[in-house]
Design an enzyme around this catalytic site. Sequence first.
Site, PDB file in Angstrom:
ATOM      1  N   LEU A  53       0.878  -1.163   0.000  1.00  0.00           N
ATOM      2  CA  LEU A  53       0.000   0.000   0.000  1.00  0.00           C
ATOM      3  C   LEU A  53       0.916   1.213   0.000  1.00  0.00           C
ATOM      4  O   LEU A  53       1.821   1.317   0.833  1.00  0.00           O
ATOM      5  CB  LEU A  53      -0.897  -0.025   1.242  1.00  0.00           C
ATOM      6  CG  LEU A  53      -2.001   1.025   1.359  1.00  0.00           C
ATOM      7  CD1 LEU A  53      -2.979   0.924   0.197  1.00  0.00           C
ATOM      8  CD2 LEU A  53      -2.742   0.854   2.687  1.00  0.00           C
ATOM      9  N   ASP A  54       0.709   2.126  -0.947  1.00  0.00           N
ATOM     10  CA  ASP A  54       1.601   3.280  -1.087  1.00  0.00           C
ATOM     11  C   ASP A  54       1.789   4.014   0.240  1.00  0.00           C
ATOM     12  O   ASP A  54       0.837   4.119   1.033  1.00  0.00           O
ATOM     13  CB  ASP A  54       1.032   4.269  -2.109  1.00  0.00           C
ATOM     14  CG  ASP A  54       1.290   3.838  -3.540  1.00  0.00           C
ATOM     15  OD1 ASP A  54       2.036   2.865  -3.729  1.00  0.00           O
ATOM     16  OD2 ASP A  54       0.735   4.475  -4.454  1.00  0.00           O
ATOM     17  N   PRO A  55       2.987   4.548   0.493  1.00  0.00           N
ATOM     18  CA  PRO A  55       3.191   5.340   1.714  1.00  0.00           C
ATOM     19  C   PRO A  55       2.185   6.474   1.861  1.00  0.00           C
ATOM     20  O   PRO A  55       1.796   6.817   2.979  1.00  0.00           O
ATOM     21  CB  PRO A  55       4.618   5.880   1.543  1.00  0.00           C
ATOM     22  CG  PRO A  55       5.307   4.857   0.694  1.00  0.00           C
ATOM     23  CD  PRO A  55       4.241   4.380  -0.269  1.00  0.00           C
ATOM     24  N   ALA A  57      -0.867   6.431   1.018  1.00  0.00           N
ATOM     25  CA  ALA A  57      -2.210   5.905   1.252  1.00  0.00           C
ATOM     26  C   ALA A  57      -2.316   5.421   2.690  1.00  0.00           C
ATOM     27  O   ALA A  57      -1.333   5.015   3.307  1.00  0.00           O
ATOM     28  CB  ALA A  57      -2.507   4.761   0.291  1.00  0.00           C
TER      29      ALA A  57
END
Length: 315
Positions: A53-55, A57
Site C-alpha cells: 500500500l503506497d506510503p 495511502a
Amino acid sequence: MTDSANNRPPRLPRREVHGVLLLDKPLGLSSNDALVRAKRLLRALKAGHTGTLDPLATGLLPLCFGEATKFSQDLLDADKTYEAVVRLGQKTTTGDAEGEVVVERPVSCDRAGLDAAIARFLGEIDQVPPMHSALKKDGRPLYEYARAGQTVERPARRVTIHAIDVLDCALPLAPSFTMRVKCSKGTYIRTLAEDIGEALGCGAHLTGLRRIAVGDLTLDGAVTLDQIDAQADEARPAMLAPVDALLRRCPPVTLSAEAMSRFLQGQRLAYRDLDPDSAPQEGVLARVYGGEPPKLLGVARMREGALRPERLVRL
C-alpha cells in the site's frame, strides 16, 4: 560496555504467532516498514504482507503471521476497495498531491458529466502503470527512472473496475469529488483518477487515498501500530484474527479423528470418509477442521470423489 547498555532491558525472544493482523496503516509509512514494526511489536518469528500500500495511502494492510503466511497469495490476488479524493483541473508529476502541478485547466463539468465519464471506466479496461510505481523495467523500479527525469515505455495492463460510487461531489462549486472504487489486483487508483480527468478534458490528481477492504477483510476491527504498542506484550497476539479469517469463502469440513490423522499425512480422503452433510461439491476448495475442540488443519479440494489436501497448517 556503557552504563546505559547495562541498564537496557534484555531483548525478548521471538515467538510463534499465527494469524492475520488487520493493520490500519498510517500516512507516510511504507508497507515494509509497517511489517517490520508490527513483527517487532509481536515478537513474531515469521511474517509477510499481502501486497503493498503506497506510503501516501492509509487504511487496511493485512499482515500474515506464522501459518497464515501460507495463504498470503490469496490476498494478493483478491479484489481491493478504496476511497479516493480527486482534485480536478490539475495534473501533477506524480499523479498525487506530492508532485508538482504541471498542467492546470478550467473545470467545466457538472455531476452528470462526471457520472458519464466514470461510466467509461467500468468493467475490464487497459491501464498504463504510472511512472511513480514500484513496477520494474530492466531490473529497476519505475520510480527510479521517474526521479531521474526519465519516462520509459510501459505496456498497458488489463484490470477490472467492478464498481465506482461517487460518495461526495463538490461540482460545480469546487473541483473535487470522492469516490469508492472496487477493483481487481494491480489497479492503480492514481492512474484511474488521472484518466477520469482526461476524459473530462481538465486533468486530475489524487489528494487522498484510503483502502477499506481486501477481499472479505475490512477495516472493521483493524488496529493501528500505536494501539498494538499500548497493549501489554502478552496481550498483543490476541489482536490478530485467526488464520481461517482468510478462508471465509471456503465451506467448512470437520473430520473424524481417524480421517484427521490421514489428512495430516497428506493423504486424500474418499467421500465415504466424510460427513455427507458437509462434504464439499466437486472442485470446491474447503477449509478443513479436526480435533476437540476443532482447529484448522488446512485446505483441501474435492476432486474425482476424493478430498485432496492442498495446504496443511500446524497450529
